[in-house]
Write an enzyme that holds these catalytic residues in place. Structure first.
Site, PDB file in Angstrom:
ATOM      1  N   LYS A 155       2.951   1.583  -2.054  1.00 20.77           N
ATOM      2  CA  LYS A 155       2.648   0.431  -2.912  1.00 20.77           C
ATOM      3  C   LYS A 155       3.887   0.046  -3.713  1.00 20.77           C
ATOM      4  O   LYS A 155       4.080   0.486  -4.841  1.00 20.77           O
ATOM      5  CB  LYS A 155       1.492   0.759  -3.860  1.00 20.77           C
ATOM      6  CG  LYS A 155       0.137   0.618  -3.201  1.00 20.77           C
ATOM      7  CD  LYS A 155      -1.003   0.898  -4.139  1.00 20.77           C
ATOM      8  CE  LYS A 155      -1.380  -0.260  -5.000  1.00 20.77           C
ATOM      9  NZ  LYS A 155      -2.168  -1.283  -4.314  1.00 20.77           N
TER      10      LYS A 155
HETATM   11  N1  PMP Z   1      -3.741  -2.290   1.442  1.00 22.26           N
HETATM   12  C1  PMP Z   1      -2.977  -2.734   0.428  1.00 22.26           C
HETATM   13  C2  PMP Z   1      -1.735  -3.497   0.725  1.00 22.26           C
HETATM   14  C3  PMP Z   1      -3.372  -2.491  -0.898  1.00 22.26           C
HETATM   15  O1  PMP Z   1      -2.637  -2.938  -1.903  1.00 22.26           O
HETATM   16  C4  PMP Z   1      -4.576  -1.786  -1.144  1.00 22.26           C
HETATM   17  C5  PMP Z   1      -5.031  -1.564  -2.559  1.00 22.26           C
HETATM   18  N2  PMP Z   1      -4.391  -0.464  -3.137  1.00 22.26           N
HETATM   19  C6  PMP Z   1      -5.301  -1.287  -0.052  1.00 22.26           C
HETATM   20  C7  PMP Z   1      -4.867  -1.573   1.232  1.00 22.26           C
HETATM   21  C8  PMP Z   1      -6.460  -0.376  -0.289  1.00 22.26           C
HETATM   22  O2  PMP Z   1      -5.935   0.838  -0.794  1.00 22.26           O
HETATM   23  P1  PMP Z   1      -6.742   1.767  -1.788  1.00 22.26           P
HETATM   24  O3  PMP Z   1      -7.995   2.101  -1.082  1.00 22.26           O
HETATM   25  O4  PMP Z   1      -5.890   2.979  -1.965  1.00 22.26           O
HETATM   26  O5  PMP Z   1      -6.959   1.009  -3.026  1.00 22.26           O
END
Ligand code: PMP
Length: 305
Positions: A155
């Site tokens: 991220k």
């Molecule tokens: N893909 C991206 C690009 C994201 O930013 C997120 C949100 N964090 C997700 C998928 C889902 O990830 P998570 O389940 O860890 O929130």
């Protein structure tokens, strides 16, 4: 939008309006920050706020810092205790969405690797309703950036230009969200959410080498499916046309929670209603994050007890 009283900047609780970063910092100039989005869920019966999978979010935050070649890592235990301090200072007694960012501060240029700053913010955000209908999705003409270009599995702030362009295009074209293909033409994910489909009772999702974020909710869904529902899961490549003929599909993510998909490119999936497996997963996920079931209660961190 009503803003909370306090934020946390470099480990100190400060007034919301004082949580500022210099305009010349690498994070302002080049998007050189990494972050996590987390949720806190309010449980009325227990009069407590539960944070979901904080340890895993902190671990991914460290991985993001490593992949972006930041100098030294912000201590996860410090971040966790500052987060709890912030939530208590704001006295949240409602569901919240939290953002923790580690960023490059100072006057450095593009190749800077430090010094690091941290900021934590939390704002009230209600959980999605258990009855919310499915959304209408467009296969995007934007491509998810491949790992050879940017590290999609972590991220990093700058990654979000890609998701943002796809999201705006989908909305302008009259859809709710885009479904983004990777550079090999296979399904990767939505904007800030991962993707699942259901075929013949099997739950199928792109593999982590599909240029997706290594999503914590995706992992949670896979565990719910195998540990609670005895459902066969497949992590593999998915073609666009396989989505069209799927029985059910949904997005998932910390922000998106479980978001059912009604149609893709105006083709209804199944009967266009929220599918039975999606509905069961949505309910189990909601019970888990609210601390209503005992399943994997080690994933919850209490804020007030
Ligand atoms: N893909 C991206 C690009 C994201 O930013 C997120 C949100 N964090 C997700 C998928 C889902 O990830 P998570 O389940 O860890 O929130």
């Amino acid at each position: 939008m009503s803003l909370p009283k306090f934020a946390c900047l470099n480990g100190k609780i400060v007034d919301w309006s004082d949580a500022t970063i210099h305009a010349f910092s690498p994070v302002a100039k080049y998007g050189l920050g990494v972050f996590e989005g987390l949720r806190g869920y309010w449980n009325d019966q227990r009069d407590d706020l539960y944070l979901f999978r904080v340890k895993d979010h902190n671990e991914r935050l460290l991985q993001s810092q490593t992949a972006m070649r930041f100098d030294d890592s912000a201590d996860p235990e410090d971040l966790r205790s500052h987060l709890i301090e912030l939530l208590r200072a704001n006295n949240f007694r409602e569901p919240v969405h939290i953002r923790m960012m580690v960023f490059l501060d100072g006057p450095g240029e593009m190749s800077a690797t430090g010094p690091l700053g941290t900021v934590i913010t939390a704002l009230p955000r209600t959980a999605a309703g258990a009855e919310a209908p499915g959304i209408n999705v467009q296969t995007s003409s934007w491509t998810r950036m491949p790992d050879m270009v940017m590290p999609a599995r972590i991220k990093c702030n700058a990654n979000y230009h890609n998701s943002r362009l796809a999201l705006i295009q989908a909305k302008v074209d009259g859809y709710d969200a885009p479904l983004i293909l990777n550079s090999r033409g296979k399904i990767s994910e939505g904007p800030a959410m991962c993707f699942f489909l259901v075929r013949d009772g099997r739950l199928i999702t792109p593999h982590i080498t599909s240029d997706i974020l290594e999503s914590i909710t995706r992992d949670t869904v896979l565990k719910i499916a195998t540990e609670r529902l005895n459902v066969v899961v497949e992590e593999r490549e998915i073609d666009r046309s396989e989505v069209y003929i799927s029985d059910e599909a949904f997005f998932c993510g910390t922000g998106a929670e479980i978001t059912p998909i009604a149609s893709v490119d105006r083709i209804p999936l199944g009967d266009g209603q929220v599918g039975p497996l999606t509905q069961r997963i949505r309910k189990l996920y909601s019970d888990l994050v609210h601390g209503i079931s005992d399943y994997r209660s080690e994933w919850l961190t209490s804020v007030y007890k």
